[in-house]
Design a protein around this motif. Structure first.
Motif, mmCIF file in Angstrom:
data_model
loop_
_atom_site.group_PDB
_atom_site.id
_atom_site.type_symbol
_atom_site.label_atom_id
_atom_site.label_comp_id
_atom_site.label_asym_id
_atom_site.label_seq_id
_atom_site.Cartn_x
_atom_site.Cartn_y
_atom_site.Cartn_z
ATOM 1 N N PRO A 1 23.397 23.321 48.236
ATOM 2 C CA PRO A 1 24.131 24.571 47.992
ATOM 3 C C PRO A 1 23.349 25.794 48.457
ATOM 4 N N ARG A 2 24.081 26.758 48.978
ATOM 5 C CA ARG A 2 23.477 28.004 49.443
ATOM 6 C C ARG A 2 23.197 28.936 48.277
ATOM 7 N N TYR A 3 22.305 29.884 48.512
ATOM 8 C CA TYR A 3 22.017 30.908 47.515
ATOM 9 C C TYR A 3 22.982 32.076 47.696
ATOM 10 N N THR A 4 23.201 32.802 46.635
ATOM 11 C CA THR A 4 24.007 34.019 46.707
ATOM 12 C C THR A 4 23.172 35.138 47.316
ATOM 13 N N THR A 5 23.736 35.853 48.277
ATOM 14 C CA THR A 5 23.020 36.952 48.925
ATOM 15 C C THR A 5 23.521 38.292 48.399
ATOM 16 N N LEU A 6 22.720 39.343 48.615
ATOM 17 C CA LEU A 6 23.128 40.682 48.210
ATOM 18 C C LEU A 6 24.395 41.098 48.954
ATOM 19 N N LYS A 7 24.468 40.730 50.234
ATOM 20 C CA LYS A 7 25.656 41.037 51.025
ATOM 21 C C LYS A 7 26.886 40.354 50.428
ATOM 22 N N GLY A 8 26.709 39.118 49.997
ATOM 23 C CA GLY A 8 27.811 38.380 49.402
ATOM 24 C C GLY A 8 28.244 38.975 48.080
ATOM 25 N N ILE A 9 27.276 39.421 47.275
ATOM 26 C CA ILE A 9 27.586 40.043 45.984
ATOM 27 C C ILE A 9 28.397 41.319 46.185
ATOM 28 N N MET A 10 28.019 42.114 47.168
ATOM 29 C CA MET A 10 28.738 43.359 47.458
ATOM 30 C C MET A 10 30.149 43.061 47.969
ATOM 31 N N ALA A 11 30.273 42.048 48.827
ATOM 32 C CA ALA A 11 31.582 41.695 49.382
ATOM 33 C C ALA A 11 32.517 41.165 48.302
ATOM 34 N N ALA A 12 31.949 40.468 47.299
ATOM 35 C CA ALA A 12 32.769 39.872 46.238
ATOM 36 C C ALA A 12 33.506 40.925 45.423
ATOM 37 N N LYS A 13 32.985 42.135 45.370
ATOM 38 C CA LYS A 13 33.610 43.199 44.579
ATOM 39 C C LYS A 13 35.000 43.555 45.095
ATOM 40 N N ASN A 14 35.251 43.286 46.369
ATOM 41 C CA ASN A 14 36.545 43.633 46.969
ATOM 42 C C ASN A 14 37.461 42.431 47.159
ATOM 43 N N LYS A 15 37.043 41.276 46.663
ATOM 44 C CA LYS A 15 37.881 40.088 46.814
ATOM 45 C C LYS A 15 38.809 39.946 45.604
ATOM 46 N N PRO A 16 40.067 39.583 45.838
ATOM 47 C CA PRO A 16 41.054 39.546 44.743
ATOM 48 C C PRO A 16 40.858 38.385 43.773
ATOM 49 N N ILE A 17 41.034 38.681 42.482
ATOM 50 C CA ILE A 17 41.054 37.678 41.420
ATOM 51 C C ILE A 17 42.406 37.795 40.729
ATOM 52 N N GLN A 18 43.268 36.817 40.922
ATOM 53 C CA GLN A 18 44.603 36.837 40.326
ATOM 54 C C GLN A 18 44.564 36.192 38.950
ATOM 55 N N LYS A 19 44.938 36.937 37.927
ATOM 56 C CA LYS A 19 44.947 36.406 36.566
ATOM 57 C C LYS A 19 46.317 35.815 36.258
ATOM 58 N N LEU A 20 46.302 34.615 35.669
ATOM 59 C CA LEU A 20 47.535 33.903 35.359
ATOM 60 C C LEU A 20 47.548 33.480 33.900
#
Length: 244
Positions: A170-189
């Motif tokens: 498994p890969r490590y989480t990067t700072l770039k990835g953490i910043m990008a995740a803030k704009n990715k959608p999370i749909q609540k159901l």
């Protein structure tokens, strides 16, 4: 040290930190690698309370494109059937080409969710996967068997696979990835969004009691020279253990 809750039905959850199940980390990594090789998107599906968002955001930071978060008080205390029923309703709308899950959870370790999910989605499935090869509209997968044996299976897509820990690194989480995740959608159901009632989610299996093992024996060290120890051991096996 883990403590039991007041009812004695589970551990005291306030004592622990929550994280992604280890097998699911490998499943996520495998999905990301397949996306990088064949295209498409990786959609994460998680059922749990608000604290599950920490795990969801970690998955998004590693490279998943979006997430489905099944969250509602009605989802608490579900068994494997209830969890899978809710997830199957959410995933049917996604029409996935491939569903990849971990082999089992770290807490209960029942290894039921993946195979039940395949049944509910009407997908061919295989378990304990150690390698995945995609060729057009079919898969070739390597299963881990017992005693060091493996098995190769060919199956059509769409399909569901439960992967074994160690299938990849498994890969490590990067700072770039953490910043990008803030704009990715999370749909609540919620159950209502999925067309589920309380009766649909009623557990078919419940944990009624969790307890520490009862101490039934104790260790005794015998001292002396080998001849003395052997004589005392024979005496104890004959008179105390009564196995001679």
């Amino acid at each position: 040290m883990l403590r039991l809750n007041a009812a004695g039905t589970w551990i005291q959850e306030t004592d622990i930190n929550f994280e992604i199940n280890e097998p699911d980390i490998y499943a996520l990594e495998e999905a990301l690698r397949l996306k990088e090789k064949h295209g498409g998107e990786v959609v994460v599906c998680s059922l749990g309370p608000a604290r599950a968002q920490q795990a969801i955001k970690e998955a998004l930071a590693k490279g998943a494109d979006r997430a489905l978060h099944l969250t509602d008080p009605a989802f608490q205390g579900l068994d494997a059937h209830g969890v899978t029923l809710a997830m199957s309703r959410a995933l049917k709308n996604e029409k996935p080409d491939l569903v990849v899950t971990g082999l089992q959870s770290d807490d209960l370790g029942l290894a039921q969710t993946g195979v039940i999910l395949a049944q509910m989605l009407g997908l061919p499935h295989s378990t304990i996967i150690m390698e995945i090869q995609v060729t057009g509209s079919s898969l070739k997968v390597k299963r881990e068997l017992e005693a060091g044996w493996f098995q190769w299976i060919e199956m059509p897509l769409p399909a569901l696979l439960t992967v074994q820990s160690g299938i990849n690194k498994p890969r490590y989480t990067t700072l770039k990835g953490i910043m990008a995740a803030k704009n990715k959608p999370i749909q609540k159901l919620t159950p209502a969004d999925l067309g589920l009632s309380a009766a649909d989610l009623a557990p078919r299996q419940k944990i009624t009691k969790v307890y520490l093992p009862v101490k039934r024996a104790q260790t005794e060290f015998l001292e002396g020279n080998p001849k003395e120890i052997a004589a005392r051991l024979v005496e104890k096996l004959k008179n105390e253990a009564r196995v001679l």
